[in-house]
Write a protein that holds these residues in place. Structure first.
Motif, PDB file in Angstrom:
ATOM      1  N   THR A 173       0.811  -1.025   0.008  1.00 41.08           N
ATOM      2  CA  THR A 173      -0.203  -0.011   0.073  1.00 41.08           C
ATOM      3  C   THR A 173       0.992   1.306  -0.142  1.00 41.08           C
ATOM      4  O   THR A 173       1.787   1.033   0.518  1.00 41.08           O
ATOM      5  N   MET A 174       0.494   2.548  -0.547  1.00 38.99           N
ATOM      6  CA  MET A 174       1.216   3.462  -0.604  1.00 38.99           C
ATOM      7  C   MET A 174       1.498   4.045   0.567  1.00 38.99           C
ATOM      8  O   MET A 174       0.626   4.197   1.498  1.00 38.99           O
ATOM      9  N   SER A 175       2.903   4.768   0.623  1.00 36.18           N
ATOM     10  CA  SER A 175       3.386   5.400   1.683  1.00 36.18           C
ATOM     11  C   SER A 175       3.713   6.754   1.171  1.00 36.18           C
ATOM     12  O   SER A 175       4.228   7.027   0.244  1.00 36.18           O
ATOM     13  N   LEU A 176       3.111   7.891   1.930  1.00 37.94           N
ATOM     14  CA  LEU A 176       3.628   9.280   1.660  1.00 37.94           C
ATOM     15  C   LEU A 176       4.864   9.760   2.050  1.00 37.94           C
ATOM     16  O   LEU A 176       5.320  10.820   1.837  1.00 37.94           O
ATOM     17  N   LYS A 177       5.561   8.727   3.036  1.00 35.25           N
ATOM     18  CA  LYS A 177       6.919   9.193   3.397  1.00 35.25           C
ATOM     19  C   LYS A 177       7.887   9.147   2.260  1.00 35.25           C
ATOM     20  O   LYS A 177       8.053   8.072   1.835  1.00 35.25           O
ATOM     21  N   GLY A 178       8.385  10.065   2.239  1.00 35.81           N
ATOM     22  CA  GLY A 178       9.760  10.118   1.096  1.00 35.81           C
ATOM     23  C   GLY A 178       9.052  10.262  -0.241  1.00 35.81           C
ATOM     24  O   GLY A 178       9.775  10.272  -1.400  1.00 35.81           O
ATOM     25  N   THR A 179       7.738  10.588  -0.463  1.00 39.16           N
ATOM     26  CA  THR A 179       7.189  10.609  -1.619  1.00 39.16           C
ATOM     27  C   THR A 179       7.465  12.306  -2.147  1.00 39.16           C
ATOM     28  O   THR A 179       7.412  13.284  -1.477  1.00 39.16           O
ATOM     29  N   LEU A 224      -1.582  -3.436  -8.347  1.00 43.62           N
ATOM     30  CA  LEU A 224      -1.344  -4.173  -9.763  1.00 43.62           C
ATOM     31  C   LEU A 224      -0.293  -3.307 -10.572  1.00 43.62           C
ATOM     32  O   LEU A 224       0.265  -4.024 -11.500  1.00 43.62           O
ATOM     33  N   SER A 225      -0.360  -2.327 -10.062  1.00 36.68           N
ATOM     34  CA  SER A 225       0.720  -1.072 -10.772  1.00 36.68           C
ATOM     35  C   SER A 225       2.132  -1.700 -10.196  1.00 36.68           C
ATOM     36  O   SER A 225       3.279  -1.703 -11.029  1.00 36.68           O
ATOM     37  N   LYS A 226       2.272  -2.007  -8.881  1.00 39.80           N
ATOM     38  CA  LYS A 226       3.579  -2.517  -8.426  1.00 39.80           C
ATOM     39  C   LYS A 226       3.826  -3.754  -9.235  1.00 39.80           C
ATOM     40  O   LYS A 226       5.123  -4.014  -9.564  1.00 39.80           O
ATOM     41  N   ARG A 227       2.976  -4.642  -9.223  1.00 40.63           N
ATOM     42  CA  ARG A 227       3.005  -5.943  -9.930  1.00 40.63           C
ATOM     43  C   ARG A 227       3.366  -5.730 -11.439  1.00 40.63           C
ATOM     44  O   ARG A 227       4.482  -6.598 -11.605  1.00 40.63           O
ATOM     45  N   LEU A 230       7.112  -4.745 -11.546  1.00 42.95           N
ATOM     46  CA  LEU A 230       8.198  -5.692 -11.307  1.00 42.95           C
ATOM     47  C   LEU A 230       8.163  -6.592 -12.403  1.00 42.95           C
ATOM     48  O   LEU A 230       9.464  -7.393 -12.728  1.00 42.95           O
ATOM     49  N   ALA A 231       7.197  -6.956 -13.183  1.00 46.66           N
ATOM     50  CA  ALA A 231       7.038  -7.764 -14.150  1.00 46.66           C
ATOM     51  C   ALA A 231       8.119  -7.330 -15.433  1.00 46.66           C
ATOM     52  O   ALA A 231       8.967  -7.965 -16.052  1.00 46.66           O
ATOM     53  N   LYS A 232       7.998  -5.830 -15.745  1.00 46.44           N
ATOM     54  CA  LYS A 232       8.718  -5.362 -16.692  1.00 46.44           C
ATOM     55  C   LYS A 232      10.109  -5.442 -16.454  1.00 46.44           C
ATOM     56  O   LYS A 232      10.980  -5.690 -17.309  1.00 46.44           O
ATOM     57  N   ARG A 233      10.658  -5.392 -14.940  1.00 47.18           N
ATOM     58  CA  ARG A 233      11.974  -5.344 -14.668  1.00 47.18           C
ATOM     59  C   ARG A 233      12.470  -6.729 -14.778  1.00 47.18           C
ATOM     60  O   ARG A 233      13.745  -6.887 -15.279  1.00 47.18           O
ATOM     61  N   SER A 234      11.750  -7.804 -14.381  1.00 46.75           N
ATOM     62  CA  SER A 234      12.358  -9.056 -14.700  1.00 46.75           C
ATOM     63  C   SER A 234      12.033  -9.603 -16.155  1.00 46.75           C
ATOM     64  O   SER A 234      12.819 -10.605 -16.418  1.00 46.75           O
TER      65      SER A 234
END
Length: 234
Positions: A173-179, A224-227, A230-234
């Protein structure tokens, strides 16, 4: 250097007073105080980082305050306001106990990850303040004039349990810390923040309900966006 810890302790006092207000029938005061506790939770961490006064005692105190305010005070206020006088009081009590236990597990997992030195830009599952804000949605409806205890108590029980499950989920889930935001978007972000604050002052309960709905919708979208990344990097 003690200021962040003082803010944390003040937050505990606010949460305790919220429970007292709920028991006295001052539902609006109790909800306002719990929202204030969420703001103070964000403020103490920000103060500690700005003042460079982060400490192990402060971190432990912050966790204890989070569990009390969001894992004890919040479910108690929910129970005494909505479930206690209903025919489903026993099931309501089970729901708030599940809520409290899941909050404790969420905070324990967070502490272990911090002790292991794991650092991430994301949260794992819904953090405790967001959990409390989501769990208070039935109370926001009550303050908006909806008779939740009389007509929607079963739905409120199910919703509280679902929120509890989100706290112990393993999804990001999104964290605003460091955003950070691009320079081209900063004016828009400031404008949206101002609109949100004004709406919160004028229409507090509808604004909080809308914010909760947006947050819930963002959970699967962000996952879904994080997944996909990750799929693009792999």
């Amino acid at each position: 250097m003690m200021l962040p810890n003082i803010v944390t302790i003040f937050g505990i006092c606010v949460g305790l007073t919220a429970v007292r207000s709920a028991l006295q029938g001052n539902v609006g005061v109790a909800v306002y105080l719990l929202v204030l506790a969420m703001i103070l939770d964000a403020a103490d961490g920000g103060l500690a980082r700005v003042m460079k006064s982060e400490s192990k005692i402060g971190a432990e105190l912050d966790t204890l305050a989070d569990f009390f305010n969001f894992g004890i005070a919040t479910p108690l206020v929910i129970y005494f306001t909505i479930f206690a006088e209903s025919d489903a009081a026993r099931f309501g009590w089970i729901a708030v106990m599940i809520f409290s236990i899941c909050c404790a597990l969420r905070l324990a997992r967070f502490n272990v990850s911090q002790a292991d030195g794991a650092k991430s830009v994301d949260f794992v599952g819904v953090p405790a303040p967001a959990l409390a804000c989501l769990g208070l949605s039935p109370l926001f409806l009550v303050m908006a004039g909806v008779d939740v205890a009389g007509h929607y108590v079963e739905a409120a029980i199910v919703f509280v349990v679902i929120c509890a499950g989100l706290a112990v989920g393993t999804f990001p889930t999104m964290s605003l810390k460091g955003t950070t935001f691009p320079a081209s978007m900063r004016l828009l972000v400031i404008l949206l923040a101002v609109i949100f604050v004004i709406s919160l002052l004028v229409f507090p309960w509808y604004t909080l309900l809308f914010a909760n709905a947006i947050y819930l919708a963002m959970i699967p979208i962000y996952g879904l966006s994080k997944r996909a990344k990750l799929a693009k990097r792999s």
